[in-house]
Design an enzyme around this catalytic site. Structure first.
Site: not given
Length: 205
Positions: A79, A184, A186
């Site tokens: 990001c 992202h 994650e």
């Protein structure tokens, strides 16, 4: 060991948890000695580019990162962390990035249709531009999760994938040992875990 660089601009818990889910040895750190000892580096980030760049410089970590990456250590920016890899950002002014990749970070406003909301928040399909190690376990059009108002441009030499949001916006970059995801991983479920797995693996895996 994978070092997640903590310079005060990211929620690092979910990233650490995702890496542990794939069996990676990981340490969240702001210690230059630990960063130098790590096999690979993760540069996360949320918030404003200017604030992140300032904190990276004030912490002394900017030079450590540059030294390690220029010596060949793999890095993955996520990001805002990906945006930091470029030469500069035009986010509310003009600010210097790490300069590891050619390109600039610019606003989506005026590039995407006016009816689309900014920031761009949500799941979008990946469109591959070239082959790269980061997506070795990912297929064309699999979806990942974005939250951003700015995007990288002028980065053709490192462009790995785009995502369509009224325009084809840079989604991921890769050039040698330098990699970045605007999205992202994650927060991108199984697809994100596969991307992190590819980054964490040994080069000859």
């Amino acid at each position: 060991m994978i070092a997640i660089i903590d310079y005060g601009v990211g929620n690092l818990f979910s990233l650490k948890s995702s890496l542990k889910m794939i069996g990676a040895e990981v340490e969240v750190t702001s210690d230059p000695a630990v960063i130098r000892k790590a096999e690979k580096l993760l540069l996360p980030g949320v918030g404003a580019f200017e604030d992140a760049a300032r904190k990276l410089s004030e912490s002394g970590l900017r030079e450590v990162i540059l030294e390690e990456v220029k010596a060949g250590k793999p890095i993955l920016g996520i990001c805002l962390g990906m945006q930091m890899l470029f030469e500069k950002s035009f986010e509310y002014g003009e600010h210097q990035g790490l300069g590891l990749l050619k390109g600039s970070v610019v606003p989506m406003e005026g590039v995407i249709p006016a009816e689309l909301k900014i920031p761009h928040i949500g799941w979008n399909a990946l469109h591959f531009v070239k082959q790269g190690r980061l997506f070795r376990y990912v297929k064309e059009n699999e979806c990942v999760y974005f939250v951003h108002s700015f995007y990288a441009t002028g980065c053709e030499e490192s462009l790995l994938a785009t995502a369509e949001y009224g325009a084809e916006l840079t989604a991921a970059v890769e050039k040698g040992n330098i990699m970045g995801c605007q999205f992202h991983p994650e927060k991108s479920g199984d697809v994100g875990l596969r991307i992190l797995k590819a980054f964490c693996e040994k080069e000859d895996a």
